[in-house]
Design an enzyme around this catalytic site. Sequence first.
Site, PDB file in Angstrom:
ATOM      1  N   CYS A  87      -7.541  -6.230   9.350  1.00  0.00           N
ATOM      2  CA  CYS A  87      -8.491  -6.225  10.465  1.00  0.00           C
ATOM      3  C   CYS A  87      -7.831  -5.884  11.804  1.00  0.00           C
ATOM      4  O   CYS A  87      -6.615  -5.943  11.940  1.00  0.00           O
ATOM      5  CB  CYS A  87      -9.209  -7.552  10.620  1.00  0.00           C
ATOM      6  N   LYS A 119      -2.293   7.542  -2.565  1.00  0.00           N
ATOM      7  CA  LYS A 119      -2.394   6.077  -2.537  1.00  0.00           C
ATOM      8  C   LYS A 119      -3.427   5.589  -3.547  1.00  0.00           C
ATOM      9  O   LYS A 119      -3.245   4.583  -4.214  1.00  0.00           O
ATOM     10  CB  LYS A 119      -2.782   5.622  -1.118  1.00  0.00           C
ATOM     11  N   ARG A 171      -4.760   0.892  10.177  1.00  0.00           N
ATOM     12  CA  ARG A 171      -4.600  -0.332   9.393  1.00  0.00           C
ATOM     13  C   ARG A 171      -5.564  -0.398   8.217  1.00  0.00           C
ATOM     14  O   ARG A 171      -5.424  -1.247   7.346  1.00  0.00           O
ATOM     15  CB  ARG A 171      -4.848  -1.557  10.278  1.00  0.00           C
ATOM     16  N   ASN A 199      -9.171 -12.254  12.903  1.00  0.00           N
ATOM     17  CA  ASN A 199      -8.250 -11.736  11.875  1.00  0.00           C
ATOM     18  C   ASN A 199      -7.680 -12.940  11.164  1.00  0.00           C
ATOM     19  O   ASN A 199      -7.318 -13.924  11.819  1.00  0.00           O
ATOM     20  CB  ASN A 199      -7.070 -10.986  12.500  1.00  0.00           C
ATOM     21  N   GLY A 200      -7.528 -12.841   9.835  1.00  0.00           N
ATOM     22  CA  GLY A 200      -6.928 -13.943   9.087  1.00  0.00           C
ATOM     23  C   GLY A 200      -7.917 -14.508   8.090  1.00  0.00           C
ATOM     24  O   GLY A 200      -8.947 -13.899   7.792  1.00  0.00           O
ATOM     25  N   GLU A 207       9.664   7.408  -7.037  1.00  0.00           N
ATOM     26  CA  GLU A 207       8.519   7.966  -6.311  1.00  0.00           C
ATOM     27  C   GLU A 207       8.840   8.297  -4.854  1.00  0.00           C
ATOM     28  O   GLU A 207       8.279   9.234  -4.316  1.00  0.00           O
ATOM     29  CB  GLU A 207       7.249   7.122  -6.467  1.00  0.00           C
ATOM     30  N   LYS A 257       9.701   2.590  -8.093  1.00  0.00           N
ATOM     31  CA  LYS A 257       9.819   2.624  -6.617  1.00  0.00           C
ATOM     32  C   LYS A 257      10.826   3.681  -6.194  1.00  0.00           C
ATOM     33  O   LYS A 257      10.584   4.486  -5.320  1.00  0.00           O
ATOM     34  CB  LYS A 257      10.322   1.275  -6.130  1.00  0.00           C
ATOM     35  N   GLU A 297       9.344  -1.556 -12.485  1.00  0.00           N
ATOM     36  CA  GLU A 297       8.834  -1.350 -11.129  1.00  0.00           C
ATOM     37  C   GLU A 297       9.945  -0.866 -10.195  1.00  0.00           C
ATOM     38  O   GLU A 297       9.729   0.000  -9.346  1.00  0.00           O
ATOM     39  CB  GLU A 297       8.198  -2.657 -10.618  1.00  0.00           C
ATOM     40  N   HIS A 317      20.546   2.412 -28.471  1.00  0.00           N
ATOM     41  CA  HIS A 317      19.683   3.258 -29.303  1.00  0.00           C
ATOM     42  C   HIS A 317      19.399   4.592 -28.626  1.00  0.00           C
ATOM     43  O   HIS A 317      18.430   5.261 -28.966  1.00  0.00           O
ATOM     44  CB  HIS A 317      18.379   2.524 -29.624  1.00  0.00           C
ATOM     45  N   TRP A 333     -11.532  -5.643   7.555  1.00  0.00           N
ATOM     46  CA  TRP A 333     -11.078  -5.386   6.184  1.00  0.00           C
ATOM     47  C   TRP A 333     -11.587  -6.586   5.405  1.00  0.00           C
ATOM     48  O   TRP A 333     -11.112  -7.709   5.595  1.00  0.00           O
ATOM     49  CB  TRP A 333      -9.548  -5.298   6.166  1.00  0.00           C
TER      50      TRP A 333
HETATM   51  C1  G6P Z   1      -1.318   5.261  -7.412  1.00  0.00           C
HETATM   52  C2  G6P Z   1      -0.515   4.602  -6.295  1.00  0.00           C
HETATM   53  C3  G6P Z   1       0.267   3.418  -6.850  1.00  0.00           C
HETATM   54  C4  G6P Z   1      -0.654   2.443  -7.537  1.00  0.00           C
HETATM   55  C5  G6P Z   1      -1.513   3.136  -8.604  1.00  0.00           C
HETATM   56  C6  G6P Z   1      -2.617   2.222  -9.083  1.00  0.00           C
HETATM   57  O1  G6P Z   1      -0.448   5.824  -8.345  1.00  0.00           O
HETATM   58  O2  G6P Z   1       0.367   5.543  -5.731  1.00  0.00           O
HETATM   59  O3  G6P Z   1       0.939   2.761  -5.781  1.00  0.00           O
HETATM   60  O4  G6P Z   1       0.104   1.424  -8.129  1.00  0.00           O
HETATM   61  O5  G6P Z   1      -2.147   4.295  -8.059  1.00  0.00           O
HETATM   62  O6  G6P Z   1      -3.477   1.983  -8.022  1.00  0.00           O
HETATM   63  P1  G6P Z   1      -4.395   0.719  -7.876  1.00  0.00           P
HETATM   64  O7  G6P Z   1      -5.124   0.940  -6.583  1.00  0.00           O
HETATM   65  O8  G6P Z   1      -5.329   0.737  -9.057  1.00  0.00           O
HETATM   66  O9  G6P Z   1      -3.525  -0.462  -7.884  1.00  0.00           O
END
Ligand code: G6P
Length: 609
Positions: free
Chosen positions: A2, A604, A27, A101-102, A488, A485, A481, A504, A75
């Site tokens: 927010c 995203k 934001r 906000n919060g 990507e 990270k 993960e 293996h 938000w």
């Molecule tokens: C895209 C984003 C990732 C995300 C994935 C799933 O690949 O770049 O960061 O983890 O989608 O998105 P979601 O909104 O379903 O978590």
Amino acid sequence: MCGIVGYIGREESAPFLLEGLEKLEYRGYDSAGVAVYGPDGLRVAKAKGRLKVLAEKIDGGRAIPGTVGIGHTRWATHGAPSDVNSHPQTSAGGKFAVVHNGIIENYLYLKNHLIRRGVEFVSETDTEVVAQLLEYYYDGNVMEAIRKVVEKVEGSYALGILCEDFPDRLFAVRKDSPLIVGLGRGENYIASDIPAILSKTRDICRLKDNEIAVLTRSNVGFFDIDGYFLEKPVEYIEWDVESAEKGGYEHFMMKEICEQPKAVHDTISPRIRDGRIVLDDIALTKEDLERFRKIFVVACGTAYYVGVVAKYAIESMVGIPVEADVASEFRYRSPVIGPDTLVLIISQSGETADTLAALREAKHAGCRVLSIVNVVGSSIANESDDVLYTWAGPEISVASTKAYSTQLALVYLLAIHFAELLGKKSPEECAALLAAVEKLPEQIESLLAHKENIQFFASRYFNAGDIYFIGRNIDYAASLEASLKLKEISYIHSEAYAAGELKHGPISLIEEGTLVVALATHTGLFDKMMSNIREVKARGAVVLGITTEDKLEALTAQADMVFPIPSTETCFLPSLSIIPMQLFAYYVASMKGCDIDKPRNLAKSVTVE
Ligand code: G6P
């Protein structure tokens, strides 16, 4: 989460409020609104959707004249995005208008309390409780009403407040949510974020918890909660607008990495009351759980890797078989599912095409669908039987960090809750597990305090061609993960392997100088990991080890560099081990000069198949 902006001066306020809100658009938000005190008293205009919908509604601000006002981009957290749930929220008698906000954690309790006393509510928001409480306590003294409200509400808040009886005042108060006061000439401002007011002033005061600001055109008074006057230092802001948007950080990704302690805290604390988990938001009963023979966790990308942790956590704590699957596979592979299956969907955006399709497959097969989602009112949230929201706020960087951490936190709460309902853990065991979850935010904070060690390591290896991540059990889950990270955002080829699989295949790729990141936090499997580390070291690998503080010495004897993390319950270790890994990916990408927040070819939110 927010955005807040407020103005008191001699010019028309609404056009400036719209301009300030526009500066906070980065934001993320789903609706917006303003309240202005003018010739016709206090007037409010709100609209779901983009700011331009609101701007059109009020003719760029000209339709609501007045030189005092507050504005907000929302938000959604409590209640879906809608005109009525947008801020400002007003009290039933129209005396107060509030932007917030919060999260007010005890809003339901307070709301019911007021309803019993005849107060009528119109929205689903926690914020309306604040507006209604202000009016409830108000007897002509706004400061006193604010003080009483602050005493009653639990949670986090930055509040901008207008009172109908004081057309020449703007009030502000905060706790655990940022709020600044901008100082101008003949006009003053409030804002949640510096960019909103940077075009007007660079002189600001930062409110601290439980401090109240009273703004007039010519003056700002700061008070503590008991009403005593406070002297506050004035800070001169040198940032340009772009760095102000990022809160002074170079990238949103680093800002979001650093927001994780708060995001995790905000996600868990409203769900813990008197040392017990309270998941009011979901209707799953003990009987429902007894019916489930299997749990599927279905998601994409980072959310899927939360699912892999969920498999280890839920199976070990609850004893129900769990399968984690990527949504694009699940939806096309005729999984064996039915009314005896719980499908746990995880998604930050709530709109990922494959995840949504998988959810519909599951519903079609008669499964019960519980989702963990960050965006209130999103498609996945709307179509699920039960929803648990991560209160991470908008995540802007494509590389997910705070969404991952908050999703993990909810998975832990779910696992403990299920274990308790099914009697798989004693109340004492559940209490100990819960205490460990509650400690995570401060433990994450302590890891972030040592960023420079990871930065140093990254500076030596950012030119690596391939990087391998290895781990066992929950360390393997976190490795997945960590590897995602890195690849990507830095474009370095990397892979995560279950350490037991090394021999293996992947061990044939290890040669002099190959970088291997070994996650060895699982105490029970530490010796096995030490053997794997020896194997890769013997073939010339450079090893970065991650382990718990008690194993630091043992690992240091083998690895080239070790980054220790605090101890916690085994299942919760990924919440801590991922922090140095996020930082490593960030620093490597930064040293390579990559576009960290917007990596090539990635989006995203992937709303097409
Ligand atoms: C895209 C984003 C990732 C995300 C994935 C799933 O690949 O770049 O960061 O983890 O989608 O998105 P979601 O909104 O379903 O978590």
